[in-house]
Design a protein around this motif. Structure first.
Motif, PDB file in Angstrom:
ATOM      1  N   MET A 104     -32.490 -27.122  46.717  1.00  0.00           N
ATOM      2  CA  MET A 104     -32.205 -28.406  47.357  1.00  0.00           C
ATOM      3  C   MET A 104     -31.263 -28.415  48.286  1.00  0.00           C
ATOM      4  O   MET A 104     -29.983 -28.262  47.924  1.00  0.00           O
ATOM      5  CB  MET A 104     -32.343 -29.621  46.331  1.00  0.00           C
ATOM      6  N   LEU A 155     -30.034 -39.760  44.662  1.00  0.00           N
ATOM      7  CA  LEU A 155     -31.527 -39.497  45.161  1.00  0.00           C
ATOM      8  C   LEU A 155     -32.343 -40.849  44.578  1.00  0.00           C
ATOM      9  O   LEU A 155     -31.920 -41.338  43.392  1.00  0.00           O
ATOM     10  CB  LEU A 155     -32.233 -38.120  44.544  1.00  0.00           C
ATOM     11  N   GLN A 182     -26.303 -34.814  52.730  1.00  0.00           N
ATOM     12  CA  GLN A 182     -25.411 -36.076  51.943  1.00  0.00           C
ATOM     13  C   GLN A 182     -24.031 -35.285  51.463  1.00  0.00           C
ATOM     14  O   GLN A 182     -24.175 -33.957  50.979  1.00  0.00           O
ATOM     15  CB  GLN A 182     -26.200 -36.744  51.061  1.00  0.00           C
ATOM     16  N   ASP A 188     -39.809 -34.864  44.683  1.00  0.00           N
ATOM     17  CA  ASP A 188     -39.489 -36.162  44.844  1.00  0.00           C
ATOM     18  C   ASP A 188     -40.257 -37.291  44.218  1.00  0.00           C
ATOM     19  O   ASP A 188     -39.981 -38.288  44.031  1.00  0.00           O
ATOM     20  CB  ASP A 188     -39.557 -36.507  46.338  1.00  0.00           C
ATOM     21  N   TYR A 210     -39.939 -28.784  45.709  1.00  0.00           N
ATOM     22  CA  TYR A 210     -38.623 -27.674  46.075  1.00  0.00           C
ATOM     23  C   TYR A 210     -38.995 -26.388  45.695  1.00  0.00           C
ATOM     24  O   TYR A 210     -39.522 -26.247  44.691  1.00  0.00           O
ATOM     25  CB  TYR A 210     -37.224 -28.476  45.323  1.00  0.00           C
ATOM     26  N   PRO A 266     -24.917 -28.031  49.584  1.00  0.00           N
ATOM     27  CA  PRO A 266     -24.941 -28.916  50.855  1.00  0.00           C
ATOM     28  C   PRO A 266     -25.516 -28.017  51.793  1.00  0.00           C
ATOM     29  O   PRO A 266     -25.333 -26.661  52.194  1.00  0.00           O
ATOM     30  CB  PRO A 266     -23.360 -28.805  51.024  1.00  0.00           C
ATOM     31  N   LEU A 297     -24.111 -37.430  45.471  1.00  0.00           N
ATOM     32  CA  LEU A 297     -25.243 -38.013  46.200  1.00  0.00           C
ATOM     33  C   LEU A 297     -26.170 -38.783  45.167  1.00  0.00           C
ATOM     34  O   LEU A 297     -25.945 -38.267  44.002  1.00  0.00           O
ATOM     35  CB  LEU A 297     -26.014 -36.796  47.091  1.00  0.00           C
ATOM     36  N   VAL A 308     -28.771 -27.030  43.738  1.00  0.00           N
ATOM     37  CA  VAL A 308     -28.449 -28.097  44.778  1.00  0.00           C
ATOM     38  C   VAL A 308     -27.172 -27.647  45.473  1.00  0.00           C
ATOM     39  O   VAL A 308     -26.246 -27.216  44.927  1.00  0.00           O
ATOM     40  CB  VAL A 308     -28.059 -29.461  43.942  1.00  0.00           C
ATOM     41  N   THR A 327     -28.970 -30.415  50.933  1.00  0.00           N
ATOM     42  CA  THR A 327     -28.779 -31.844  51.097  1.00  0.00           C
ATOM     43  C   THR A 327     -27.562 -32.133  52.097  1.00  0.00           C
ATOM     44  O   THR A 327     -26.797 -31.175  52.089  1.00  0.00           O
ATOM     45  CB  THR A 327     -28.402 -32.428  50.032  1.00  0.00           C
TER      46      THR A 327
END
Length: 148
Positions: A31, A41, A35, A11, A27, A145, A39, A143, A33
């Motif tokens: 990752m 960041l 969101q 991050d 990470y 969900p 998304l 990445v 998320t």
């Protein structure tokens, strides 16, 4: 001997006293998320190292970052490399009978603020060395969900 490298996805990257770097929110391969996609960041960083045998000097290194849903890199950045004479001088100064062959290392960071990710998939970091046609893969971050 081959070229290789690795990446740290996080991050934030902070410069500390004495030339140290601190990686915040690293990470581990995935990752997750909560969101919805797409998304955004607020900040996302990739720090990477590229290792090349000293007998295979760099003339150029270009970093490329790919994100899910984008066929072309979202960033393509030239990375500063030591001059050819400096690389050769390093090789000439080393003892000829060393057990571990010397590598020349190039390191850099990519910082995105903000970063939009349209869909689940892989964030990839790759480099092109010496303008060659091939990309050296330095790592990826999946990445996904978060399951609800």
């Amino acid at each position: 001997m081959r070229r290789y490298g690795y990446s740290i996805f996080c991050d934030d990257i902070r410069s500390e006293a004495g030339g140290k770097l601190s990686f915040i929110g690293c990470y581990n391969a995935v990752m997750m998320t909560a969101q919805k996609f797409p998304l955004v960041l607020s900040k996302f960083c990739i720090h990477f190292h590229v290792f090349s045998p000293a007998t295979q000097p760099y003339t150029s290194v270009t970093a490329r970052c790919y994100v899910p849903g984008e066929p072309e890199p979202i960033a393509e950045e030239p990375i500063e490399v030591p001059g050819l004479l400096d690389q050769q001088n390093l090789l000439d100064r080393l003892p000829k009978d060393i057990a571990v062959p010397p590598y020349i290392v190039v390191a850099s960071s990519l910082v995105f603020s903000p970063l939009e990710i349209r869909e689940p998939g892989l964030i990839n970091i790759r480099v092109v060395i010496n303008g060659g046609p091939d990309e050296l893969h330095l790592g990826s971050l999946q990445v996904v969900p978060a399951s609800t």
